[in-house]
Design an enzyme around this catalytic site. Structure first.
Site, PDB file in Angstrom:
ATOM      1  N   ASP A  80     -63.478  87.277  -4.220  1.00  0.00           N
ATOM      2  CA  ASP A  80     -62.642  86.095  -4.034  1.00  0.00           C
ATOM      3  C   ASP A  80     -63.461  84.915  -3.502  1.00  0.00           C
ATOM      4  OD1 ASP A  80     -60.231  84.650  -3.842  1.00  0.00           O
ATOM      5  OD2 ASP A  80     -59.908  85.291  -1.762  1.00  0.00           O
ATOM      6  N   HIS A  81     -63.194  83.729  -3.998  1.00  0.00           N
ATOM      7  CA  HIS A  81     -63.704  82.466  -3.441  1.00  0.00           C
ATOM      8  C   HIS A  81     -65.208  82.439  -3.197  1.00  0.00           C
ATOM      9  CE1 HIS A  81     -60.247  79.904  -2.886  1.00  0.00           C
ATOM     10  NE2 HIS A  81     -59.555  80.920  -2.395  1.00  0.00           N
ATOM     11  N   ASP A 102     -65.993  79.867  -7.211  1.00  0.00           N
ATOM     12  CA  ASP A 102     -65.243  78.772  -6.593  1.00  0.00           C
ATOM     13  C   ASP A 102     -66.118  77.544  -6.382  1.00  0.00           C
ATOM     14  OD1 ASP A 102     -63.447  77.190  -5.329  1.00  0.00           O
ATOM     15  OD2 ASP A 102     -63.348  78.363  -3.478  1.00  0.00           O
ATOM     16  N   GLU A 132     -61.233  77.405 -10.017  1.00  0.00           N
ATOM     17  CA  GLU A 132     -60.236  76.542  -9.382  1.00  0.00           C
ATOM     18  C   GLU A 132     -60.626  75.089  -9.551  1.00  0.00           C
ATOM     19  OE1 GLU A 132     -58.925  75.489  -4.832  1.00  0.00           O
ATOM     20  OE2 GLU A 132     -59.200  77.601  -5.320  1.00  0.00           O
ATOM     21  N   HIS A 178     -53.978  77.413   2.079  1.00  0.00           N
ATOM     22  CA  HIS A 178     -54.445  78.655   2.688  1.00  0.00           C
ATOM     23  C   HIS A 178     -53.945  78.739   4.119  1.00  0.00           C
ATOM     24  CE1 HIS A 178     -57.943  78.596  -0.359  1.00  0.00           C
ATOM     25  NE2 HIS A 178     -57.093  79.550  -0.697  1.00  0.00           N
ATOM     26  N   HIS A 206     -53.001  80.612  -4.973  1.00  0.00           N
ATOM     27  CA  HIS A 206     -53.502  81.045  -3.674  1.00  0.00           C
ATOM     28  C   HIS A 206     -52.524  80.578  -2.593  1.00  0.00           C
ATOM     29  CE1 HIS A 206     -57.976  81.205  -5.162  1.00  0.00           C
ATOM     30  NE2 HIS A 206     -57.137  81.865  -5.943  1.00  0.00           N
ATOM     31  N   ALA A 208     -50.201  82.496  -0.857  1.00  0.00           N
ATOM     32  CA  ALA A 208     -48.850  83.045  -1.012  1.00  0.00           C
ATOM     33  C   ALA A 208     -48.246  83.473   0.319  1.00  0.00           C
ATOM     34  CB  ALA A 208     -48.862  84.232  -1.971  1.00  0.00           C
ATOM     35  N   VAL A 229     -52.928  87.036  -1.232  1.00  0.00           N
ATOM     36  CA  VAL A 229     -52.310  87.220   0.085  1.00  0.00           C
ATOM     37  C   VAL A 229     -53.381  87.682   1.060  1.00  0.00           C
ATOM     38  CG1 VAL A 229     -50.531  88.402   1.429  1.00  0.00           C
ATOM     39  CG2 VAL A 229     -50.122  87.882  -1.002  1.00  0.00           C
TER      40      VAL A 229
END
Length: 299
Positions: A80-81, A102, A132, A178, A206, A208, A229
């Site tokens: 992620d990211h 990202d 993104e 976030h 993103h 959530a 999440v």
């Protein structure tokens, strides 16, 4: 069973539900996600934030892949990211076949170049790439409406970006943030609807944690098929540790960690229900080895 993220997202998209992607940092987090997914017969994703990767390195990656492989429901593993070429290359070598490149902190042209290069690299491993455009942060609640709109995903720019980079999924910014929402969330659903009409790839939201059920449902109807999440699961973990350690009764280490797993598991079960994925594990029947073999044949 270890499953392709592409297969998870495409199946969710066809059947109008979403995949829960949960950030994990240790064995307890992995167990909480897998347990919740198996109890609810739901697909899910184990996500590694760059900070978790720095902390756990290749052993944490191996843990996630092994746990996904042993699960009785479809599970994929995702970086992620990531803004690091080195980290992306390392997890691809370690066997992860799903990454988020990202470049959103960069100016648009640099984001495009970085994402295009990372997509070429990932595709050489038959991995999929989430990217993104727009800028999500944990402080956007304090921005004026004009400032916030300036950071949102531009639909026409999204089309240009996807075409130029060949990414497989796109995280959109429509007012989501976030971390915790400091005021009631306001999502720009007309913007999301326009993006969905213009793009034919899976869309991701993103932030959530804290979104009300009606916004989750509306987002799914408009094409979002993956929700990230983190905050609520982390909070459940930390609160459980605090309660158990500071409680009146002295407990064994494994009892404490068991309570922490259960606390995270409860949050994850609630999210899987919200995302509409409960009972949908049977829809994902393609073994990962078959997916990879098909990708190799195409190339």
């Amino acid at each position: 069973m270890l499953t392709s993220t592409r297969e998870l997202l495409e199946t969710a998209r066809r059947n109008i539900f979403a995949i829960g992607a949960f950030n994990v940092y240790n064995l307890e987090g992995v167990k909480a996600v897998i347990n919740a997914a198996e109890i609810s017969r739901s697909p899910a994703m184990l996500q590694l934030h760059p900070s978790a990767l720095k902390y756990g390195s290749s052993p944490l990656v191996a843990l996630c892949l092994e746990a996904a492989e042993a699960a009785t429901v479809p599970i994929s593993v995702h970086l992620d990211h990531s803004t690091s070429v080195k980290d992306i290359d390392r997890v691809l070598q370690d066997g992860v076949r799903s990454i988020m490149a990202d470049g959103s902190p960069l100016p648009y042209e640099q984001n495009l170049e970085f994402t295009r290069n990372m997509t070429r690299l990932a595709h050489s491993y038959h991995a999929i790439v989430e990217a993104e455009i727009g800028r999500i942060s944990g402080t956007e609640d304090g921005l004026t409406i004009a400032e916030k709109e300036a950071k949102m995903t531009d639909p026409q720019q999204a089309v240009e970006f996807v075409k130029a980079t060949n990414v497989d999924a796109l995280a959109v910014t429509i007012g989501n943030v976030h971390g915790e929402y400091k005021s009631p969330p306001r999502l720009d659903f007309p913007r999301l609807e326009q993006i969905r009409m213009l793009l034919d790839i899976p869309l991701v939201l993103h932030g959530a944690s804290g979104l009300p059920a009606e916004m989750i449902a509306r987002s799914i109807q408009l094409g979002v098929c993956k929700f990230n999440v983190n905050t609520e699961v982390r909070q459940a973990y930390m609160q459980a540790l605090k309660d158990e350690i500071c409680g009146q009764q002295e407990k064994d280490l494994l009892e404490v960690t068991g309570e922490a797993i259960a606390a995270m598991q409860d949050v994850i079960l609630e999210k899987l229900e919200l995302f509409g994925s409960v009972g949908k594990a049977h829809l994902h029947e393609t073994p990962y080895a078959t997916v990879l073999a098909a990708a190799a044949h195409r190339n």
